[in-house]
Design a protein around this motif. Structure first.
Motif, PDB file in Angstrom:
ATOM      1  N   ILE A 150       0.841  -1.206   0.000  1.00 42.59           N
ATOM      2  CA  ILE A 150       0.000   0.000   0.000  1.00 42.59           C
ATOM      3  C   ILE A 150       0.873   1.252   0.000  1.00 42.59           C
ATOM      4  N   LYS A 151       1.922   1.230   0.813  1.00 45.14           N
ATOM      5  CA  LYS A 151       2.834   2.377   0.856  1.00 45.14           C
ATOM      6  C   LYS A 151       3.500   2.601  -0.502  1.00 45.14           C
ATOM      7  N   PHE A 152       3.840   1.502  -1.183  1.00 43.21           N
ATOM      8  CA  PHE A 152       4.451   1.638  -2.503  1.00 43.21           C
ATOM      9  C   PHE A 152       3.450   2.177  -3.516  1.00 43.21           C
ATOM     10  N   ALA A 153       2.238   1.628  -3.522  1.00 42.40           N
ATOM     11  CA  ALA A 153       1.234   2.015  -4.523  1.00 42.40           C
ATOM     12  C   ALA A 153       0.809   3.465  -4.383  1.00 42.40           C
ATOM     13  N   THR A 154       0.828   3.993  -3.148  1.00 39.25           N
ATOM     14  CA  THR A 154       0.413   5.377  -2.933  1.00 39.25           C
ATOM     15  C   THR A 154       1.596   6.339  -2.854  1.00 39.25           C
ATOM     16  N   GLY A 155       2.804   5.827  -2.983  1.00 37.98           N
ATOM     17  CA  GLY A 155       3.994   6.667  -2.967  1.00 37.98           C
ATOM     18  C   GLY A 155       4.377   7.143  -4.356  1.00 37.98           C
ATOM     19  N   THR A 156       5.469   7.862  -4.430  1.00 30.84           N
ATOM     20  CA  THR A 156       5.898   8.460  -5.698  1.00 30.84           C
ATOM     21  C   THR A 156       6.189   7.405  -6.758  1.00 30.84           C
ATOM     22  N   GLU A 157       6.903   6.360  -6.387  1.00 30.88           N
ATOM     23  CA  GLU A 157       7.245   5.313  -7.350  1.00 30.88           C
ATOM     24  C   GLU A 157       5.987   4.611  -7.868  1.00 30.88           C
ATOM     25  N   GLY A 158       5.054   4.356  -6.974  1.00 28.06           N
ATOM     26  CA  GLY A 158       3.821   3.703  -7.386  1.00 28.06           C
ATOM     27  C   GLY A 158       2.974   4.580  -8.289  1.00 28.06           C
TER      28      GLY A 158
END
Length: 243
Positions: A158-166
């Motif tokens: 979830i942190k990846f998907a809602t972060g800059t990279e995601g």
């Protein structure tokens, strides 16, 4: 044997009942910190070193991110067209599994405390109660291990998907050098991190409690009596006097 309700606070002062109260509290904190979460990230889209537009990604439990609109309609920005886009991933299974285990653990602790406080005389005089309690306690310890590990992995995604990279992986135009996409405002996920901590804390508490429940079962009493019987059966060995 009388089976009526007898209120007795003594079990709470003993490890068997006291740990059950701790389990009740940790289960409440586990599902409350996860099930009630809602947050929003703000994404800035810029070209020519100036912010031209902002997008917002609002997400909440049970974290079906693939249903959250990131871009509504079509947007033309820096010669790039952004079509209707949703966030990546559906992490509801791990989140709902975690909350379900926490709620079931809460309900079981409530029922167990009712038995300890009002029907302890029935609990101790029967074989079924302690053995059933031990099996359920061991099962919950295993479930806490599985659901906490699954939810920890889901939270990481979830942190990846809602972060800059995601976000860059979600919006194809953001992969070009002319359009810059960056998350400038992050939703606080401290409560979600806390939920993972409480998940593993529940694992430790339920695993420890399994030992105290096991001591109430006939399996432990039989083992203890067999050891005592062996100890009593050992007489002094033959003594040999020097010739």
């Amino acid at each position: 044997m009388q089976t009526g309700f007898r209120l007795n606070w003594t079990p709470i002062k003993e490890p068997l009942g006291f740990i059950k109260v701790v389990q009740w509290l940790t289960a409440v904190f586990a599902f409350a910190s996860c099930g009630g979460y809602a947050g929003q990230n703000v994404i800035s889209l810029s070209c020519d070193r100036s912010i031209n537009a902002t997008l917002s990604a609002a997400f909440s439990y049970p974290f079906r991110l693939n249903q959250v609109l990131l871009v509504e309609g079509n947007i033309t920005l820096c010669n790039h067209t952004l079509t209707e886009t949703r966030l990546l991933g559906d992490f509801s299974s791990s989140a709902e599994f975690f909350v379900a285990v926490a709620v079931l653990a809460f309900l079981y602790c409530t029922a167990a405390l009712l038995v300890y406080l009002g029907y302890m005389h029935v609990y101790q005089d029967s074989d079924f109660g302690p053995m059933c309690d031990f099996v359920v306690t061991a099962m919950f310890a295993f479930l806490w291990l599985v659901c906490s590990s699954a939810w920890a992995r889901g939270l990481q995604m979830i942190k990846f998907a809602t972060g800059t990279e995601g976000i860059r992986a979600t919006l194809e135009p953001c992969r070009s050098s002319s359009l810059r996409c960056e998350v400038t405002e992050f939703a606080s996920m401290c409560t979600l991190d806390i939920s993972v901590v409480f998940g593993y804390l529940n694992l430790i508490v339920w695993a420890c409690n399994a030992w105290f429940v096991y001591k109430e079962t006939r399996w432990h009493s039989r083992k203890l009596s067999s050891h005592q019987g062996v100890g009593r059966g050992r007489g002094p060995g033959p003594s040999t006097a020097p010739i």
